[in-house]
Design an enzyme around this catalytic site. Structure first.
Site, PDB file in Angstrom:
ATOM      1  N   ASP A 128      32.770 -11.163  17.765  1.00 43.09           N
ATOM      2  CA  ASP A 128      33.106 -12.483  17.200  1.00 43.09           C
ATOM      3  C   ASP A 128      33.929 -13.317  18.179  1.00 43.09           C
ATOM      4  O   ASP A 128      34.081 -14.523  18.004  1.00 43.09           O
ATOM      5  CB  ASP A 128      33.845 -12.333  15.854  1.00 43.09           C
ATOM      6  CG  ASP A 128      35.143 -11.553  15.937  1.00 43.09           C
ATOM      7  OD1 ASP A 128      35.496 -11.063  17.034  1.00 43.09           O
ATOM      8  OD2 ASP A 128      35.817 -11.417  14.886  1.00 43.09           O
ATOM      9  N   GLU A 129      34.451 -12.666  19.234  1.00 41.60           N
ATOM     10  CA  GLU A 129      35.283 -13.411  20.192  1.00 41.60           C
ATOM     11  C   GLU A 129      34.495 -14.471  20.946  1.00 41.60           C
ATOM     12  O   GLU A 129      35.082 -15.367  21.553  1.00 41.60           O
ATOM     13  CB  GLU A 129      35.960 -12.455  21.183  1.00 41.60           C
ATOM     14  CG  GLU A 129      36.918 -11.518  20.493  1.00 41.60           C
ATOM     15  CD  GLU A 129      37.969 -10.912  21.407  1.00 41.60           C
ATOM     16  OE1 GLU A 129      38.186 -11.433  22.514  1.00 41.60           O
ATOM     17  OE2 GLU A 129      38.572  -9.902  21.003  1.00 41.60           O
ATOM     18  N   TYR A 155      37.099 -11.753  29.149  1.00 38.31           N
ATOM     19  CA  TYR A 155      36.309 -10.782  28.374  1.00 38.31           C
ATOM     20  C   TYR A 155      35.309 -11.500  27.475  1.00 38.31           C
ATOM     21  O   TYR A 155      34.109 -11.241  27.523  1.00 38.31           O
ATOM     22  CB  TYR A 155      37.227  -9.874  27.531  1.00 38.31           C
ATOM     23  CG  TYR A 155      36.475  -9.234  26.390  1.00 38.31           C
ATOM     24  CD1 TYR A 155      35.516  -8.249  26.639  1.00 38.31           C
ATOM     25  CD2 TYR A 155      36.674  -9.635  25.065  1.00 38.31           C
ATOM     26  CE1 TYR A 155      34.785  -7.687  25.598  1.00 38.31           C
ATOM     27  CE2 TYR A 155      35.948  -9.081  24.029  1.00 38.31           C
ATOM     28  CZ  TYR A 155      35.005  -8.104  24.299  1.00 38.31           C
ATOM     29  OH  TYR A 155      34.278  -7.560  23.273  1.00 38.31           O
TER      30      TYR A 155
HETATM   31  O1  TDX Z   1      50.173  -4.206  22.366  1.00 41.61           O
HETATM   32  C1  TDX Z   1      49.559  -5.058  21.702  1.00 41.61           C
HETATM   33  N1  TDX Z   1      50.266  -5.946  20.944  1.00 41.61           N
HETATM   34  C2  TDX Z   1      49.681  -6.933  20.198  1.00 41.61           C
HETATM   35  O2  TDX Z   1      50.377  -7.716  19.542  1.00 41.61           O
HETATM   36  C3  TDX Z   1      48.122  -5.154  21.699  1.00 41.61           C
HETATM   37  C4  TDX Z   1      47.295  -4.194  22.493  1.00 41.61           C
HETATM   38  C5  TDX Z   1      47.543  -6.152  20.932  1.00 41.61           C
HETATM   39  N2  TDX Z   1      48.291  -7.028  20.239  1.00 41.61           N
HETATM   40  C6  TDX Z   1      47.622  -8.083  19.443  1.00 41.61           C
HETATM   41  C7  TDX Z   1      46.626  -8.927  20.226  1.00 41.61           C
HETATM   42  C8  TDX Z   1      45.589  -9.279  19.172  1.00 41.61           C
HETATM   43  O3  TDX Z   1      46.008 -10.431  18.472  1.00 41.61           O
HETATM   44  O4  TDX Z   1      46.840  -7.429  18.435  1.00 41.61           O
HETATM   45  C9  TDX Z   1      45.584  -8.094  18.220  1.00 41.61           C
HETATM   46  C10 TDX Z   1      44.476  -7.108  18.464  1.00 41.61           C
HETATM   47  O5  TDX Z   1      44.470  -6.830  19.854  1.00 41.61           O
HETATM   48  P1  TDX Z   1      43.392  -5.851  20.517  1.00 41.61           P
HETATM   49  O6  TDX Z   1      43.431  -4.536  19.818  1.00 41.61           O
HETATM   50  O7  TDX Z   1      43.597  -5.881  21.997  1.00 41.61           O
HETATM   51  O8  TDX Z   1      42.024  -6.518  20.076  1.00 41.61           O
HETATM   52  P2  TDX Z   1      41.429  -8.013  20.286  1.00 41.61           P
HETATM   53  O9  TDX Z   1      42.030  -8.691  21.446  1.00 41.61           O
HETATM   54  O10 TDX Z   1      41.475  -8.699  18.955  1.00 41.61           O
HETATM   55  O11 TDX Z   1      39.904  -7.650  20.663  1.00 41.61           O
HETATM   56  C11 TDX Z   1      39.220  -6.598  19.980  1.00 41.61           C
HETATM   57  O12 TDX Z   1      38.322  -7.091  19.015  1.00 41.61           O
HETATM   58  C12 TDX Z   1      37.184  -7.759  19.459  1.00 41.61           C
HETATM   59  C13 TDX Z   1      38.465  -5.736  20.975  1.00 41.61           C
HETATM   60  O13 TDX Z   1      39.342  -5.268  21.973  1.00 41.61           O
HETATM   61  C14 TDX Z   1      37.330  -6.473  21.575  1.00 41.61           C
HETATM   62  O14 TDX Z   1      36.622  -5.650  22.484  1.00 41.61           O
HETATM   63  C15 TDX Z   1      36.425  -6.941  20.478  1.00 41.61           C
HETATM   64  O15 TDX Z   1      35.372  -7.686  21.007  1.00 41.61           O
END
Ligand code: TDX
Length: 341
Positions: A128-129, A155
């Site tokens: 969805d990104e 990404y």
């Molecule tokens: O340490 C952290 N602290 C934090 O606040 C990390 C790792 C993330 N976050 C936040 C960033 C995002 O708002 O949490 C949310 C989720 O982060 P991620 O787990 O990195 O996911 P996101 O960036 O939403 O992307 C994920 O979903 C869509 C996947 O990594 C992608 O591959 C997918 O396409």
């Protein structure tokens, strides 16, 4: 008759869950996993699958044209499902090049071979990104399949680039393709760099829980098995050139997820540490899954309350799996990524 399905990226999080789902659901199918085992691909994830005679593993990069061609000629897949991707947004901000190579050029290599060898179906697992983000103050807005592509990070731009190429191959060469764009997944084998497993593991170690910015960013969480079920339905349907959004109408702010994990593990909220925000941080993702519900009868079976419970239990009972990961190169990654925050 049983089909042969090539699953690329099958040693990663969603790919490996799909391998297990398909082996269980279709015991007459052959599942061939192609994975080059980057930092995020782990053979121990496939330990049980490797004992199944219907499963085969090939260590191979999807950009390796000759290697993939040889394999495709040998196994003659009915369907190729492409999960192989660099997937971590934070890594893409530091090193965008590899995202273009794997996510765009890798997808092109696979499709060129599908075309040449007349493989009957190519399915692209997207995200969805590719739609960018939605504002927090418009809860009435959702991503539909016709929302314009508007990627924010290297990404998501690389995934959007791949999606455009997939649709172009359909229009130009009539390549038999489909695309699914899913919201955030969670569940077993989720790599510890991602929000939910990272917070579970840090909480278990009484380490700070690094929340980016104000923690109010919203993600639409789906249990990984429900995503696997959606892909299974899509690849067994005859409609081609279609894009399907997959999401569970389960929006949650990051901070609420982190608090929930702490509560379930009996840890103090004092562990929450607000750190510098991610560059270009998307505010809110929310999927409208009407099309896949109406056309294919898909619906998410696992409620978040049950899914998160199962996920936390899985991490508690599979410590050896994640300990092996976080004791290696992951330590350097963590220091580099969070050291300056
Ligand atoms: O340490 C952290 N602290 C934090 O606040 C990390 C790792 C993330 N976050 C936040 C960033 C995002 O708002 O949490 C949310 C989720 O982060 P991620 O787990 O990195 O996911 P996101 O960036 O939403 O992307 C994920 O979903 C869509 C996947 O990594 C992608 O591959 C997918 O396409």
């Amino acid at each position: 008759m049983g089909k042969t399905i090539v699953v690329t990226g099958g040693a990663g999080f969603i790919g490996s869950n799909f391998v297990y789902y398909m082996l269980d659901k279709h015991p007459d199918y052959k599942i061939v996993c192609v994975d080059c085992l980057t930092y995020a691909g782990n053979l121990s994830t496939l330990k049980t699958a490797l004992e199944n005679p219907n499963f085969r593993f090939e260590k191979l990069n999807i950009c390796d044209r000759a290697g993939v061609e040889k394999l495709f000629k040998e196994v003659k897949p009915d369907i190729v499902v492409n999960f192989a991707a660099e997937s971590h947004v934070d890594r893409s901000i530091k090193t965008p090049g590899i995202f273009v190579d794997t996510n765009i050029k890798g997808t092109q290599t696979l499709m060129d071979l599908c075309r040449e060898l007349e493989i009957p179906r190519f399915h692209q697992v997207s995200t969805d990104e590719v739609y960018g983000d939605l504002p927090l103050d418009r809860p009435d807005l959702f991503f539909t399949e016709s929302t314009p592509i508007h990627a924010s990070s290297p990404y998501s731009a690389s995934k959007a680039g791949a999606d455009l190429l997939v649709l172009a191959y359909h229009r130009t060469y009539q390549l038999p393709v489909t695309i699914s764009r899913c919201s955030n997944n969670y569940g077993p084998y989720h790599f510890p760099e991602k929000l939910i497993p990272l917070m579970i593991i840090n909480a278990l170690h009484d380490q700070p829980l690094p929340v980016y910015g104000d923690g109010l960013n919203v993600r639409d969480w789906l249990y990984v098995e429900d995503h696997c079920k959606a892909i299974d339905l899509i690849i067994h349907d005859d409609r081609l050139g279609e894009v399907y959004n997959v999401g569970g109408h389960n929006e949650m702010a990051n901070l609420d997820i982190v608090k929930l994990i702490l509560k379930k593990l009996g840890k103090s909220e004092d562990l929450i540490t607000f750190v510098a925000d991610r560059k270009g941080h998307d505010r809110r993702y929310a999927i409208d899954p009407t099309k896949i519900k109406q056309q294919l009868g898909w619906f998410p079976e696992t409620k978040f309350a049950d899914g998160i419970e199962k996920t936390i239990d899985w991490y508690l009972s599979h410590e050896a799996w994640w300990q092996e990961i976080i004791s290696g190169d992951y330590q350097n990654y963590y220091a580099k990524m969070y050291g300056g925050k």
